[in-house]
Design an enzyme around this catalytic site. Structure first.
Site, PDB file in Angstrom:
ATOM      1  N   HIS A  71       0.678   0.571  -2.978  1.00 45.81           N
ATOM      2  CA  HIS A  71       0.398  -0.554  -3.869  1.00 45.81           C
ATOM      3  C   HIS A  71      -0.191  -0.085  -5.199  1.00 45.81           C
ATOM      4  CE1 HIS A  71       0.922  -4.302  -1.309  1.00 45.81           C
ATOM      5  NE2 HIS A  71       1.297  -3.301  -0.527  1.00 45.81           N
ATOM      6  N   ASP A  92      -2.661   5.667 -10.540  1.00 44.74           N
ATOM      7  CA  ASP A  92      -3.765   5.871 -11.491  1.00 44.74           C
ATOM      8  C   ASP A  92      -5.068   5.208 -11.057  1.00 44.74           C
ATOM      9  OD1 ASP A  92      -3.132   3.210 -11.853  1.00 44.74           O
ATOM     10  OD2 ASP A  92      -2.754   3.361 -14.013  1.00 44.74           O
ATOM     11  N   SER A  94      -5.675   2.114 -10.621  1.00 41.79           N
ATOM     12  CA  SER A  94      -5.953   0.816 -11.255  1.00 41.79           C
ATOM     13  C   SER A  94      -6.208  -0.286 -10.242  1.00 41.79           C
ATOM     14  CB  SER A  94      -4.795   0.410 -12.176  1.00 41.79           C
ATOM     15  OG  SER A  94      -3.610   0.135 -11.449  1.00 41.79           O
ATOM     16  N   THR A 201       6.127   2.316  10.462  1.00 39.10           N
ATOM     17  CA  THR A 201       5.998   2.723  11.856  1.00 39.10           C
ATOM     18  C   THR A 201       4.529   2.843  12.266  1.00 39.10           C
ATOM     19  OG1 THR A 201       6.816   4.281  13.519  1.00 39.10           O
ATOM     20  CG2 THR A 201       6.038   5.227  11.465  1.00 39.10           C
ATOM     21  N   ASP A 206      -1.631  -8.457   8.374  1.00 36.84           N
ATOM     22  CA  ASP A 206      -2.786  -9.339   8.549  1.00 36.84           C
ATOM     23  C   ASP A 206      -2.571 -10.715   7.944  1.00 36.84           C
ATOM     24  OD1 ASP A 206      -4.392  -7.504   9.912  1.00 36.84           O
ATOM     25  OD2 ASP A 206      -5.190  -6.655   8.057  1.00 36.84           O
ATOM     26  N   ASP A 218       6.078  -2.510  14.871  1.00 35.19           N
ATOM     27  CA  ASP A 218       6.810  -1.969  16.013  1.00 35.19           C
ATOM     28  C   ASP A 218       5.850  -1.846  17.182  1.00 35.19           C
ATOM     29  OD1 ASP A 218       5.374   0.432  15.798  1.00 35.19           O
ATOM     30  OD2 ASP A 218       7.104   1.665  15.298  1.00 35.19           O
ATOM     31  N   ILE A 223       1.518   5.605  16.413  1.00 34.16           N
ATOM     32  CA  ILE A 223       2.353   6.805  16.486  1.00 34.16           C
ATOM     33  C   ILE A 223       3.381   6.772  15.366  1.00 34.16           C
ATOM     34  CG2 ILE A 223       3.970   8.132  17.912  1.00 34.16           C
ATOM     35  CD1 ILE A 223       2.679   6.881  20.376  1.00 34.16           C
ATOM     36  N   ASP A 225       6.620   7.457  14.795  1.00 34.13           N
ATOM     37  CA  ASP A 225       7.870   7.749  15.486  1.00 34.13           C
ATOM     38  C   ASP A 225       8.989   6.907  14.889  1.00 34.13           C
ATOM     39  OD1 ASP A 225       7.349   5.194  16.424  1.00 34.13           O
ATOM     40  OD2 ASP A 225       6.892   5.824  18.473  1.00 34.13           O
TER      41      ASP A 225
END
Length: 362
Positions: A71, A92, A94, A201, A206, A218, A223, A225
């Site tokens: 992000h 950077d 920000s 993965t 939320d 998943d 893990i 995977d």
């Protein structure tokens, strides 16, 4: 004469290579590094492993720290900059430096929590916020079995302006829009976009459905995977929570959430075969994600202006177990999307139908 000159040239190259690989002893008396600048990172690594990542777990803080790397870094647009408006500085810092602005962007919903958790550690170090965000993500991922050791660079200056809004793709965006955004941000190919989505993965949502925080993408969110690439190809039959949420489509398992964008990328003709190619191919998911992360983590900077300190990252635990269909699923539940290659044949876990537990909060 020519032979003597050749020997001299070889000697010069050997000396140069030795100089490049000579290690320096760090002041801690324990570690060595190829560049003295990297020495201080060992202590920061150990600090955040102990106090941010709960002693080395691949849990919620790791998931959120990895999300934050993206992000922050994706907040750059040469297209916007070409209009004479600031297009963002990429990786950077920000998103944390101007948190009061960027955390109010719709796509950044929820990142304020990990920004707040990381803030005290940034204050305790001499790292720029830009460097710390990317470093913390790489350190955290090293806790996840099956993950690659991610590259680390330092030397990014901190942001002086916030990134523009709408530079972070949303789960309800079209495939056209997502591919265009990545291409604009850093010239990412469609294959590199799929590779970056390997981050899902070890991820959970939320806020897509606020009634069920911590819902994984998943069945193995702890893990690194290929299950994410398998399970996004399974036929969706239910919503794990309330349903009807923007950016969510039906998932195949109780307790598992599916983003609209993941579903569509898994089935789009431009990305479906690349998506499928990760199934049961641990070597590829590791190498492709590592390469795509390397490109993402230096967005807004030239690699030559930075110092690589990847040696600070510990080798992640090895993956145990094999790629599989979740219990209760069969190959008939796969929605084949790649037109040129059959979906790999997988067996299902034994037992009752899989129900996925939420990722617990710290």
């Amino acid at each position: 004469m020519a032979f003597k000159q050749l020997l001299t040239a070889i000697s010069i190259v050997s000396v140069a290579n030795a100089a490049l690989t000579r290690r320096v002893a760090c002041p801690d008396g324990v570690n060595t590094a190829t560049n003295a600048v990297c020495c201080s990172l060992f202590a920061v690594r150990d600090l955040i492993q102990d106090q941010l990542f709960d002693g080395g777990e691949c849990g919620e803080e790791v998931h959120e720290s990895l999300r934050l790397t993206f992000h922050d870094a994706i907040g750059i647009s040469p297209t916007i900059a070409s209009t004479g408006v600031f297009g963002g500085g990429g990786a950077d810092g920000s998103i944390a430096i101007f948190a009061e602005i960027e955390t109010n962007f719709h796509a950044n919903n929820g990142v304020d929590e990990i920004i707040g958790e990381q803030a005290p550690f940034i204050q305790m170090t001499n790292m720029t916020t830009a460097d710390f965000i990317q470093f913390a993500g790489a350190v955290g991922v090293s806790n996840c079995p099956g993950a690659p050791a991610l590259p680390v660079f330092v030397g990014r200056p901190d942001a002086t302006q916030p990134a523009p809004d709408k530079t972070v793709p949303e789960p309800f965006d079209t495939v056209d829009s997502i591919l265009a955004r990545f291409a604009d941000a850093g010239g990412f190919s469609s294959a590199e976009v799929v590779a970056l989505l390997a981050s899902h993965t070890i991820a959970a949502a939320d806020h897509v459905d606020p009634s069920i925080p911590g819902t994984p993408f998943d069945s193995t969110p702890e893990i690194f995977d290929t299950q994410f690439f398998i399970e996004t190809q399974l036929r969706g039959i239910l919503f794990p929570g309330t349903g009807g949420n923007q950016g969510e489509v039906e998932s195949p398992l109780h307790g598992e959430i599916r983003l609209q964008s993941d579903s569509e990328l898994a089935r789009d003709s431009r990305t479906a075969c690349e998506w499928q190619s990760f199934v049961n191919n641990q070597a590829k998911i590791q190498s492709a994600f590592k390469a795509a992360f390397r490109k993402m983590t230096i967005l807004g900077h030239s690699e030559s202006s930075l110092i690589e300190c990847s040696e600070v990252i510990q080798t992640p635990p090895a993956l145990e177990g094999n790629a599989h269909l979740p219990a209760g699923q069969t190959m008939n539940d796969i929605e084949q999307a790649c037109a040129t290659t059959p979906f790999p044949s997988l067996s299902a876990d034994p037992g009752p139908a899989t129900s996925v537990a939420p990722v617990p909060p710290s």
